[in-house]
Design a protein around this motif. Structure first.
Motif, short mmCIF file in Angstrom:
data_model
loop_
_atom_site.label_atom_id
_atom_site.label_comp_id
_atom_site.label_asym_id
_atom_site.label_seq_id
_atom_site.Cartn_x
_atom_site.Cartn_y
_atom_site.Cartn_z
N ASP A 184 -10.58 4.62 -5.37
CA ASP A 184 -9.46 4.70 -6.38
C ASP A 184 -9.53 5.66 -7.33
OD1 ASP A 184 -11.31 3.96 -8.22
OD2 ASP A 184 -11.21 1.54 -7.97
N ALA A 185 -8.48 5.57 -8.14
CA ALA A 185 -8.18 6.92 -8.96
C ALA A 185 -9.30 6.87 -9.86
CB ALA A 185 -6.87 6.56 -9.65
N GLN A 186 -10.03 6.01 -10.07
CA GLN A 186 -11.42 5.96 -11.18
C GLN A 186 -12.54 6.29 -10.63
OE1 GLN A 186 -9.15 3.17 -11.22
NE2 GLN A 186 -7.83 4.44 -12.91
N TYR A 187 -12.41 6.91 -9.18
CA TYR A 187 -13.65 7.34 -8.31
C TYR A 187 -14.45 6.04 -7.69
CZ TYR A 187 -12.15 11.66 -10.47
OH TYR A 187 -11.55 12.78 -10.82
N GLY A 188 -13.86 4.84 -7.87
CA GLY A 188 -14.58 3.69 -7.57
C GLY A 188 -14.66 3.42 -5.99
N THR A 217 -3.38 2.99 0.63
CA THR A 217 -3.47 3.06 -0.74
C THR A 217 -1.83 3.18 -0.99
OG1 THR A 217 -5.49 3.96 -1.32
CG2 THR A 217 -4.01 4.08 -2.98
N LEU A 218 -1.29 2.29 -1.83
CA LEU A 218 -0.09 2.11 -2.01
C LEU A 218 0.52 3.32 -3.04
CD1 LEU A 218 1.01 -1.46 -1.86
CD2 LEU A 218 0.98 0.27 -0.04
N GLY A 219 1.60 3.40 -3.41
CA GLY A 219 2.04 4.56 -4.07
C GLY A 219 1.83 4.21 -5.70
N ASP A 220 1.71 3.08 -5.90
CA ASP A 220 1.19 2.77 -7.35
C ASP A 220 -0.27 2.55 -7.48
OD1 ASP A 220 0.67 0.40 -6.07
OD2 ASP A 220 2.04 -0.98 -7.04
N GLY A 221 -1.05 2.89 -6.40
CA GLY A 221 -2.53 3.10 -6.48
C GLY A 221 -3.28 1.38 -6.11
N ARG A 222 -2.30 0.60 -5.80
CA ARG A 222 -2.95 -0.60 -5.21
C ARG A 222 -3.58 -0.30 -3.67
NH1 ARG A 222 1.21 -5.09 -5.68
NH2 ARG A 222 2.56 -3.30 -5.05
N ILE A 223 -4.63 -1.17 -3.41
CA ILE A 223 -5.03 -0.86 -1.93
C ILE A 223 -4.32 -2.42 -1.15
CG2 ILE A 223 -6.98 -1.12 -0.65
CD1 ILE A 223 -8.62 0.09 -2.95
N ALA A 224 -3.65 -1.98 -0.17
CA ALA A 224 -3.35 -3.14 0.67
C ALA A 224 -4.14 -3.13 2.12
CB ALA A 224 -1.94 -2.82 1.28
N VAL A 225 -4.67 -4.43 2.21
CA VAL A 225 -5.48 -4.61 3.43
C VAL A 225 -5.01 -5.24 4.37
CG1 VAL A 225 -7.88 -5.44 3.80
CG2 VAL A 225 -7.37 -4.90 1.64
N PHE A 226 -4.97 -4.72 5.80
CA PHE A 226 -4.46 -5.27 6.91
C PHE A 226 -5.52 -5.57 8.11
CE2 PHE A 226 -1.13 -2.91 4.97
CZ PHE A 226 0.18 -3.61 5.23
N GLY A 227 -5.22 -6.59 8.47
CA GLY A 227 -6.04 -7.25 9.71
C GLY A 227 -5.46 -8.26 10.50
N LEU A 276 1.81 4.85 5.18
CA LEU A 276 2.54 5.05 4.45
C LEU A 276 3.27 6.46 4.24
CD1 LEU A 276 3.52 3.35 1.79
CD2 LEU A 276 2.17 5.18 0.26
N ASP A 277 4.65 6.49 4.72
CA ASP A 277 5.21 7.69 4.77
C ASP A 277 5.59 8.43 3.42
OD1 ASP A 277 7.71 6.86 3.85
OD2 ASP A 277 8.54 6.94 5.66
N GLY A 278 5.86 9.56 3.23
CA GLY A 278 6.36 10.59 2.26
C GLY A 278 7.57 9.57 1.15
N SER A 279 8.33 8.70 1.94
CA SER A 279 9.18 8.02 1.09
C SER A 279 8.90 6.79 0.43
CB SER A 279 10.47 7.75 1.87
OG SER A 279 10.03 6.82 3.11
N GLY A 280 7.57 6.39 0.76
CA GLY A 280 7.04 5.36 0.21
C GLY A 280 7.00 3.95 1.05
N GLN A 281 7.65 4.34 2.49
CA GLN A 281 7.90 3.28 3.41
C GLN A 281 6.49 2.93 4.27
OE1 GLN A 281 10.28 3.96 7.01
NE2 GLN A 281 11.86 2.93 5.93
#
Length: 648
Positions: free
Chosen positions: A310-314, A359-369, A425-430
């Motif tokens: 993440d952005a805090q190096y976590g 990692t989404l554009g706002d910094g949140r992590i999305a997990v898929f399975g 995630l593409d460059g348009s945020g899609q």
């Protein structure tokens, strides 16, 4: 050795009664009649073997403390299935001193005669094991028969006949799990699919319906038994290995065949004194099977994006333990690790191995399975794609699982054979998620700007195998890649926000499964292994002027098989011997770390100058290390997260 007859892969008859011998014995008494193959019960494991090849990287990568070696429990349909489809993992575990127990749901009995084809030519050929027959594990699962009767193997300690039900099989397996307390469970593929042209199953029905019994038992064990360690699951492909490029190098394949020669009693020496014989003569005419001795493939769990920063190096790690998503977290660059914390899930479901993150554009992590649900009846068995999103950047909390469903219409059509998801995630945020479906084509769903998901789109392709891989190039275009039995196919967006383009031949040679992709500069860097060698290869796939692959390069390695993870200067993957190999800087000698692990390793950049690497050990424990992202760097000592033998 029990008398037994062949299954269809050996071209001989397989009577219905033959599919239940050892299951009956197991149901009678788990303590006495379960067929076992046990390795050394000593501590062994990661602390027992010195790294090979010398050098500072191997020395620096030793675990910080001697961990519990864990315990491996293998549950398969027939007594040769672990030798054909789980070896060399089986041999690696035993050689490392890991306790290994194998449970056989049937002993493969059919005509009760231990003889090869030439000696028993009067037995009529049959394809019954692929058929939809009621008197079998399939029939017991579906409820077409309420119970099965027993038939005793030669030398069985059980003397009195009995019957057993579906529930008794499940409860017996739960009892075995409770007795042995495994940290890794190996099982066959519960969703092997069908051949698109004939719609015949690609695997023996005992293999995948036996694996479904195992799934139900694991769910009950995880739910009802509290005094136990965490456990991970590894599923293995069966017959279809023979239709894919070979994976093992000649030395490893030779070792595997030697074990099968012993099992098949090819020397005919009377070293056991049993009237039934000292091996399985039904496989003696062709111990290698249908090229099975030269291959091994995981059915799931090959994703390499389950470690995220993440952005805090976590750092965040996401793997499946106890049938649920487990989350580990390190706060910041120097914070302490926490976890595993198991996310809640819907009753009657199990998360499958194979987790991907983005990692989404706002910094949140999305997990898929994907997760498997069992429903009220056997026809309700279903595998579907799910995802969960952090409630905020860096938050310990995740939202509820959102169900994206499946492109399959029913389990009956393709046995719920969808791959693990690839996300990008593409460059348009899609955001888009892709799977291989049961007819071996690419399917996907795209999230719109308002957060809603579109339908399952058909992207075509043919003969796709394993799980697809996806990445985004510097122009923000998603590129998706999938292996076939002969090459690699690719798809690319013409520009960010646009629909995915058509399936395109890359011109790459055949590759062993699985493949890994990562956005690098003006393209997506593809990582793959050379068939019959295990050497790591790489090529750059670009979309400018149409999709194409270039610069195929062999970067070596220490043989082995399975997925390769790459971040910065780091490459890592499973080597021959089953241990982790790493190359911090291309062109350097690969080093083995003394770690054996489940599934695939994962790596990520932490900031711009540090690369982190993680594996899940056979003891169901997370191990992490890091290095400077430089060609002359060395891995730091491996750090286990949490105490050994952690209970839920």
């Amino acid at each position: 050795m029990p008398d037994r007859a062949s299954r269809p892969r050996r071209g001989r008859a397989a009577e219905a009664v033959g599919f239940r011998t050892a299951t009956a014995a197991v149901t009678a008494t788990a303590a006495t009649a379960v067929l076992l193959l046990a390795g050394s019960a000593g501590p062994g494991g990661p602390s027992a073997a010195a790294p090979s090849g010398g050098g500072a990287v191997g020395a620096a990568a030793a675990p910080a403390d001697p961990p519990d070696p864990g315990r491996v429990l293998q549950i398969v349909a027939h007594p040769d299935d672990d030798l054909y489809f789980m070896n060399p993992d089986l041999r690696y575990s035993i050689a490392a001193g890991r306790p290994v127990t194998s449970v056989y749901l049937t002993s493969g009995e059919a005509d009760g005669v231990n003889a090869g084809a030439a000696e028993e030519a009067t037995t009529p050929p049959d394809k019954a094991a692929y058929a939809d027959r009621p008197d079998s594990l399939h029939g017991l699962w579906d409820g077409r028969v309420p119970r099965l009767e027993s038939m005793f193997a030669s030398g069985s300690p059980v003397r009195q006949g009995f019957t057993y039900t579906k529930d008794q099989v499940v409860r017996t397996l739960v009892g075995i799990l409770e007795r042995y307390g495994p940290t890794t469970v190996r099982s066959q593929d519960p969703t092997p699919g069908r051949f698109p042209d004939t719609k015949r199953y690609t695997d023996h029905q005992d293999h995948f319906y036996g694996a479904r019994f195992v799934q139900v038992a694991l769910g009950a064990y995880a739910r009802d038994v509290k005094d136990r360690p965490h456990f991970a699951v590894q599923n293995y492909l069966g017959y279809f290995n023979g239709s894919l490029p070979g994976v093992l190098d000649p030395g490893e394949a030779g070792e595997k065949l030697d074990v099968l020669d012993t099992y098949a009693w090819t020397d005919r020496s009377d070293h056991c004194g049993s009237a039934a014989g000292c091996g399985d003569l039904k496989v003696a005419d062709h111990p290698a099977g249908n090229h099975w001795s030269s291959s091994i493939n995981y059915a799931r769990g090959t994703s390499t994006s389950w470690l995220a920063s993440d952005a805090q190096y976590g750092l965040w790690a996401f793997k499946v333990l106890d049938g649920r998503l487990a989350v580990w977290h390190r706060a910041g660059l120097l914070g302490a690790w926490s976890g595993p914390r198991l996310l809640p899930d819907a009753p009657g479901t199990l998360m499958d191995q194979g987790i991907s993150t983005v990692t989404l554009g706002d910094g949140r992590i999305a997990v898929f399975g994907t997760r498997t649900s069992f429903g009220a009846g056997p026809g309700d068995y279903r595998r579907e794609v799910v995802h969960a999103v952090q409630k905020g950047p860096g938050s310990e909390e995740f939202g509820d699982w959102a169900v994206l469903g499946t492109p399959e219409t029913s389990d009956e059509d393709w046995t719920s054979d969808i791959s693990a998801p690839a996300v990008a995630l593409d460059g348009s945020g899609q955001l888009a998620v892709y799977v291989r479906d049961g007819s071996y084509t690419l399917r996907g769903r795209v999230r719109s700007a308002d957060g809603g998901w579109g339908p399952w789109e058909k992207y075509g392709g043919a003969d796709l195998h394993g799980s697809p891989a996806a990445g985004t190039d510097s122009a923000g275009r998603r590129i998706v890649l999938a292996a076939t039995a002969r090459s690699v196919l690719g798809w690319a967006q013409p520009e960010a926000g646009a629909p995915l383009g058509p399936a395109t031949e890359t011109g790459l040679p055949e590759t062993a499964l699985p493949i890994t992709a990562q956005g690098r500069g003006n393209g997506v860097r593809l990582w793959l292994r050379k068939p019959g060698s295990g050497n790591v290869r790489t090529a750059l796939v670009t979309a400018d002027g149409g999709l194409k692959a270039s610069g195929l390069t062999d970067v070596g390695g220490l043989s082995g098989f399975g997925a390769v993870t790459a971040s910065g200067h780091l490459l890592a993957g499973r080597t021959s011997g089953g241990r982790l190999g790493a190359d911090v800087g291309w062109g350097r000698v690969w080093e083995r770390a003394p770690l054996m692990f489940v599934g695939a390793p994962s790596s990520t950049m932490t900031g711009t100058s540090t690369v982190s690497l993680a594996v899940l050990g056979l003891d169901a424990r997370l191990y992490v290390t890091s290095a400077a992202d430089a060609p002359d760097a060395h891995l730091a000592p491996w750090q286990p997260v949490g105490p050994p033998g952690t209970a839920p």
